[in-house]
Design an enzyme around this catalytic site. Structure first.
Site, PDB file in Angstrom:
ATOM      1  N   ARG B  14       0.834  -1.211   0.000  1.00 41.78           N
ATOM      2  CA  ARG B  14       0.000   0.000   0.000  1.00 41.78           C
ATOM      3  C   ARG B  14       0.870   1.263   0.000  1.00 41.78           C
ATOM      4  O   ARG B  14       0.499   2.283  -0.587  1.00 41.78           O
ATOM      5  CB  ARG B  14      -0.969   0.022   1.187  1.00 41.78           C
ATOM      6  N   GLU B  62     -18.702   4.266  -0.647  1.00 36.33           N
ATOM      7  CA  GLU B  62     -17.893   3.609  -1.682  1.00 36.33           C
ATOM      8  C   GLU B  62     -18.665   3.391  -2.977  1.00 36.33           C
ATOM      9  O   GLU B  62     -18.091   3.459  -4.069  1.00 36.33           O
ATOM     10  CB  GLU B  62     -17.357   2.274  -1.155  1.00 36.33           C
ATOM     11  N   PHE B  87     -14.422  -3.055   1.020  1.00 36.93           N
ATOM     12  CA  PHE B  87     -15.459  -2.077   0.673  1.00 36.93           C
ATOM     13  C   PHE B  87     -15.433  -1.705  -0.805  1.00 36.93           C
ATOM     14  O   PHE B  87     -16.418  -1.193  -1.328  1.00 36.93           O
ATOM     15  CB  PHE B  87     -15.309  -0.838   1.566  1.00 36.93           C
ATOM     16  N   ASP B 121      -7.927  -5.768  13.124  1.00 35.43           N
ATOM     17  CA  ASP B 121      -9.287  -5.314  12.824  1.00 35.43           C
ATOM     18  C   ASP B 121     -10.264  -6.481  12.640  1.00 35.43           C
ATOM     19  O   ASP B 121     -11.468  -6.320  12.788  1.00 35.43           O
ATOM     20  CB  ASP B 121      -9.304  -4.423  11.572  1.00 35.43           C
TER      21      ASP B 121
END
Lengths: 279, 319
Positions: B14, B62, B87, B121
């Site tokens: 990322r 989104e 998402f 998460d």
């Protein structure tokens, strides 16, 4: 708008309605009800308002139109054909294998279609993207989208509405075709979207309410929208589902049912009579 | 070309995504980046800092973001729309399918935080279904880079490709595998290690695990070939068929469900062209769970050890 111009639009609207009946009859499927309700607005856009060039449908400076309520493609196709984007003969091939005219609008197959739509709620987001693109590039083209009153039950519509006003997209005009009917009944019976004007106002839009089957009111609304700066405009247009064909009016059974031969003949006779009355 | 030491530079793909966008933005003023309130996590914030006028945060919406990306693309822009894989591919699947895929628009979906390595998460954010979802969309290109070098090259290549591209990035910092001579081409697998007994075809962070597994297999007398399959669609059929013919068995490795991902794509090619056993390492039809990323990868069997075990089992099938 002067009387002569209005009469020309009324004549053209009858031709659009005949195209809707012709297309759905030949396809033996499709959505005549909502196509007829929005026929006057489509006629106005393509014959009085949109800056488009049928000879150059991808012209970069053109106004954009997104039919967010994509199931009423027959109205869009009839308007595009009459405006010269393709032969009116294509209308009879609607929904048939290898036809240019798909059941719902496809920008890859049909000249003049600016966005592929049909899955409700998505068209308005793409229109917002186009309006944002125009602002970013400093282009002065404008973007128009038509939504159904049932369609605005989709949450994505409100995501898009919020973002359009947050970005101050005054080059965007949305129309809600408020014919009060969806597949399963009236919009109130199913899941009331009312009050529509107040909802858009709360989302930061300039709101204009009109009768969407009256060219004077349609013209006044789009003219006012063009002048309005700082916010996107929504035109909440009260319309009659099935407008112009007596037995289809205000009847949700005609949402997604094609006329049979007898109904086709009757509908065409009514529209021909309306045309004769105008001439 | 290939470094197998696991203690080299570690960077999350990322991060490479964010940097590559800045590089791209400097070269091409038609590049626009969208995010849905995750710019700090997806690393698109780097682009926002350099090119604020070309960065749009659509907020936590989104589905609308994908539609806006589609509309922008019709006006001549190359649009990178970013969110977590869950998402983007998950929530906005149908928007990607209908508003981007069907009209084949120039929208690149930068999906970060893919897979189990999201870590703490937990299951709601650990997307192990995105490759399967994106594979079903006609005309969609899917790239899951193995390290930051490949991630950068994938972003640059995506911008040069007409039509939709799904770029899959991870949250976890992982070892750099490639150097400046590494060649990336969309649709081409890369053989990282020769081998004749079994072929390990891996994607994403599992490529490093595959290289470690191949080293360990030497002690068992197994000569494993390793292929990095960054592009999952269109899949490089030639390199797969060649591997099937030359090594007789294949093991796939991915940080994704064993249903519908790289393993399924490889099995499709093998079944239709040169049937040999294909054993899959991936998430075994389970949801994720909270925990440190590296520990969770172990718990879910996304390790060099598990690849090596599968490779041994695959080789045993040949006897």
């Amino acid at each position: 708008m002067d009387a002569a111009a209005k009469k020309q639009l009324e004549i053209k609207a009858i031709e659009v309605r005949k195209g809707i009946i012709e297309g759905t009859f030949n396809a033996k499927s499709g959505h005549p009800g909502g196509s007829l309700s929005v026929a006057d607005i489509m006629t106005y856009l393509y014959f009085s308002h949109l800056n488009v060039d049928p000879a150059n449908p991808k012209w970069e400076g053109r106004d954009r139109f997104v039919l967010s309520k994509g199931h009423t493609a027959p109205a869009l196709y009839a308007a595009l054909a009459l405006r010269g984007f393709f032969s009116f003969d294509e209308i009879k091939l609607l929904r048939k294998p290898n036809a240019m005219l798909q059941g719902h609008p496809s920008m890859k197959s049909t000249p003049g279609v600016d966005m592929s739509t049909g899955s409700l709620g998505q068209g308005i987001s793409t229109a917002v993207g186009m309006a944002l693109g125009a602002k970013l590039s400093g282009d002065d083209f404008r973007v128009f989208t038509v939504l159904g009153d049932g369609e605005i039950q989709e949450g994505q519509v409100w995501e898009a509405a919020m973002y359009a006003s947050a970005k101050g997209l005054d080059n965007l005009v949305a129309v809600v075709d408020n014919n009060n009917l969806q597949i399963d009944g009236t919009v109130e019976e199913v899941n009331s979207p009312y009050p529509i004007p107040e909802k858009f106002a709360a989302f930061g839009w300039n709101v204009i309410e009109i009768c969407g089957n009256d060219f004077d009111e349609i013209d006044a609304a789009f003219t006012a929208a063009k002048e309005f700066k700082g916010k996107p405009t929504v035109i909440v247009a009260k319309t009659v589902k099935g407008k112009g064909v007596s037995f289809m009016e205000n009847n949700c059974d005609w949402h997604g049912t094609a006329p049979n031969q007898e109904q086709y003949d009757k509908a065409m006779a009514e529209l021909d009579a309306a045309m004769a009355a105008l001439n | 070309m290939v470094k197998t030491m696991a203690d080299v530079i570690k960077t999350a793909t990322r991060d490479a995504y964010g940097k590559a966008l800045v590089e791209l933005g400097g070269k091409n003023e038609k590049v626009i980046v969208l995010d849905a309130d995750l710019a700090k996590a997806t690393k698109t914030i780097a682009f926002k800092k350099e090119f604020p006028e070309r960065f749009f945060d659509t907020g936590i919406a989104e589905c609308n973001m994908i539609g806006v990306a589609a509309g922008l693309a019709t006006t001549g822009y190359t649009v990178f729309a970013s969110s977590f894989a869950m998402f983007a591919a998950g929530r906005a699947f149908e928007q990607i399918r209908n508003s981007v895929g069907y009209p084949h628009l120039n929208v690149k979906i930068g999906a970060t935080h893919a897979g189990i390595s999201v870590g703490e998460d937990g299951a709601s954010h650990q997307c192990c279904e995105d490759i399967a979802l994106m594979r079903t969309i006609p005309g969609m290109t899917i790239i899951n880079p193995a390290d930051d070098v490949e991630a950068r090259l994938a972003v640059l290549a995506a911008a040069e490709t007409d039509g939709p591209v799904y770029l899959r990035f991870g949250r976890l910092a992982t070892p750099r595998l490639f150097d400046e001579n590494y060649k990336f081409e969309i649709g081409k697998g890369v053989e990282l290690k020769e081998g004749k007994d079994v072929t390990i075809i891996a994607t994403g962070l599992m490529v490093n695990e595959a290289l470690i597994a191949a080293e360990s297999l030497k002690a068992d007398g197994i000569d494993a070939r390793v292929i990095n399959m960054a592009t999952i669609k269109p899949i490089d059929k030639d390199i797969v068929i060649k591997a099937a013919k030359e090594t007789g068995v294949i093991v796939t490795a991915e940080e994704h469900s064993v249903i519908g991902g790289l393993g399924s794509a490889i099995a499709d090619v093998v079944c239709e062209n040169y049937p040999v056993p294909v054993l899959k390492v991936g998430v075994e039809d389970k949801f994720g769970a909270s925990g440190p990323a590296v520990e969770m990868l172990k718990i879910y069997g996304l390790t060099a050890e598990n690849i090596a075990e599968k490779a041994k089992a695959a080789v045993a099938l040949k006897k």
